[in-house]
Design an enzyme around this catalytic site. Structure first.
Site, mmCIF file in Angstrom:
data_model
loop_
_atom_site.group_PDB
_atom_site.id
_atom_site.type_symbol
_atom_site.label_atom_id
_atom_site.label_comp_id
_atom_site.label_asym_id
_atom_site.label_seq_id
_atom_site.Cartn_x
_atom_site.Cartn_y
_atom_site.Cartn_z
ATOM 1 N NE ARG A 1 -87.405 52.549 49.579
ATOM 2 C CZ ARG A 1 -88.073 53.705 49.694
ATOM 3 N NH1 ARG A 1 -87.758 54.740 48.923
ATOM 4 N NH2 ARG A 1 -89.021 53.840 50.582
ATOM 5 C CG ASP B 1 -72.623 44.195 31.554
ATOM 6 O OD1 ASP B 1 -71.555 44.203 32.199
ATOM 7 O OD2 ASP B 1 -73.567 43.423 31.802
ATOM 8 C CE LYS C 1 -71.432 37.482 37.737
ATOM 9 N NZ LYS C 1 -72.029 37.909 36.492
ATOM 10 C CE1 TYR D 1 -74.999 36.239 33.710
ATOM 11 C CE2 TYR D 1 -76.991 37.524 34.075
ATOM 12 C CZ TYR D 1 -76.116 36.534 34.469
ATOM 13 O OH TYR D 1 -76.367 35.839 35.611
HETATM 14 C C1 LIG Z 1 -73.434 38.145 36.093
HETATM 15 C C2 LIG Z 1 -73.653 39.169 35.071
HETATM 16 C C3 LIG Z 1 -74.773 40.013 35.104
HETATM 17 C C4 LIG Z 1 -75.849 39.882 36.169
HETATM 18 O O1 LIG Z 1 -75.360 40.255 37.432
HETATM 19 P P1 LIG Z 1 -75.878 39.645 38.826
HETATM 20 O O2 LIG Z 1 -74.997 40.292 39.807
HETATM 21 O O3 LIG Z 1 -75.726 38.157 38.737
HETATM 22 O O4 LIG Z 1 -77.308 40.026 38.946
HETATM 23 C C5 LIG Z 1 -74.872 40.993 34.138
HETATM 24 N N1 LIG Z 1 -73.948 41.121 33.165
HETATM 25 C C6 LIG Z 1 -72.873 40.321 33.088
HETATM 26 C C7 LIG Z 1 -71.884 40.507 31.993
HETATM 27 C C8 LIG Z 1 -72.694 39.306 34.027
HETATM 28 O O5 LIG Z 1 -71.625 38.505 33.946
#
Ligand SMILES: *Cc1c(COP(=O)(O)O)cnc(C)c1O
Length: 377
Positions: A46, A170, A195, A98
């Protein structure tokens, strides 16, 4: 080292013990200690795991940061970052972040006494006006989701600095291949690595990078304390995905540019949102802070009925949540990714029932355009 080389040779290259050219998967939870408390850098997975550590070093290098951290999902990464704040602290947050980010802030962290004001971060004055004496950070996505609004990272970073705030960006949509927020003055970068970084719709993961040593230590403390770490298998899969990030991002973008131009010419399409179009209000800012415009396009077909027809009739665009993988995906944000945002708030933001978002894949662009054309007609 140039970026395309860094994708292959950055982080940890292979395995020095065996010569393996791929980092081994250390499927292990604990490590033998020589004497109590004396270990070879790893004591419990961890806290640290060699496969995860290789990925963490790689993402830190790609974002030109000091410390990288890998989490079980983008939301786990974002939640760890938000755990840096205390009861009574206030955040200024982008108003079309998001859906899951909106939800965790509005429904989880607000409950713990961390307040937030949601503003359009592409409008600098709104960001400035939202800062209170208790504000500790500005949190934003650029380009944002699903309207691809562009916020000026440099300008907002200066504002954050002047007020002693952290700027958290982000960078999921751009990836370090096109944009490096830390170089523009941000303090923390977060990614849903599910993504583009993973890129193959086969792993859920989140990454955080900071350029500040102290913040890196704090985030590692939170990662270890809260425990939402990425496992070794998924860490390895992500490193494999990242090796082809450059090849994929170039193809995603080339396809997206052509499709965005084509969509603009279609009479059924009311608006096209793509920062690569010179008609996009954020085009100049996007050009000034990023090396590319990415592969996400949103467009409004004016009605839920026509949107449904397009969703149903396309064959190469899979109807699914998520984005950024090799295969093209299509979604209607109002009923999918952004369904957790209350309807009246969605209407205010322009996330209409006719709004379609596509994540352009790496297929042949002629096939993709033909597919959209037959679906629209
Ligand atoms: C999908 C997404 C998230 C969340 O991520 P997960 O891997 O689904 O938990 C956060 N920010 C953006 C811009 C996203 O497209």
């Amino acid at each position: 080292m140039k970026l395309d080389t860094k994708l292959i040779h950055g982080g940890v290259f292979g395995d020095e013990h065996t010569g393996a050219v791929s980092v081994p998967i250390y499927q292990v939870s604990t490590y033998k200690q020589k004497r109590a408390g004396e270990h070879a850098g790893y004591e419990y997975s961890r806290t640290d795991n060699p496969t995860r550590a290789a990925l963490e070093q790689l993402i830190a290098e790609l974002e030109n940061g000091e410390a990288g951290l890998a989490f079980a999902s983008g939301m786990a990464a974002i939640s760890a970052v938000l755990s840096c704040f205390n009861q009574g602290d206030h955040l200024v947050v982008g108003d079309d972040v998001y859906g899951g980010t909106y939800r965790v802030i509005a429904k989880v962290f607000q409950r713990l006494g961390i307040r937030a004001t949601f503003v359009d971060t592409s409008d600098f004055r709104q960001v400035e006006a939202a800062i209170l004496p208790e504000t500790r950070a500005i949190y934003m996505e650029t380009p944002s989701n699903p309207l691809l609004k562009v916020s000026d990272i440099r300008k907002i970073a200066q504002l954050a600095k002047a007020h002693g705030l952290l700027l958290i960006v982000d960078n999921t949509f751009m990836t370090p291949y096109w944009q490096n927020p830390l170089d523009l003055g941000a303090d923390i970068v977060v990614h849903s690595a599910t993504k583009y970084l993973g890129g193959h719709s086969d792993v859920v993961a989140g990454l955080v990078v900071t350029g500040k040593k102290v913040l890196g230590e704090e985030l590692h403390f939170l990662q270890n304390s809260i425990g939402g770490i990425l496992g070794p298998q998924d860490s390895w899969l992500l490193m494999r995905g990242i090796k082809t990030l450059g090849l994929r991002m170039k193809q995603h973008e080339q396809n997206a540019r052509q499709i965005a131009k084509w969509l603009e010419e279609q009479k059924e399409v009311k608006v096209v949102y793509y920062p690569g179009l010179i008609t996009h209000p954020g085009h100049e800012t996007a050009r000034s802070q990023a090396r590319g415009f990415g592969g996400i396009i949103s467009f409004d077909v004016g009605s839920e009925k026509l949107a449904d027809q397009v969703l149903e009739k396309t064959c190469y665009f899979t109807l699914a949540e998520s984005l950024g993988a090799v295969e093209s995906l299509i979604s209607v944000p109002a009923r999918m990714t952004h369904a957790s945002i209350p309807a009246e708030r969605r209407a205010e933001l322009g996330i209409t029932d006719g709004l379609i978002r596509i994540s352009v894949g790496v297929e042949d662009v002629e096939d993709l355009i033909m597919d959209l054309e037959q679906a629209l007609r």
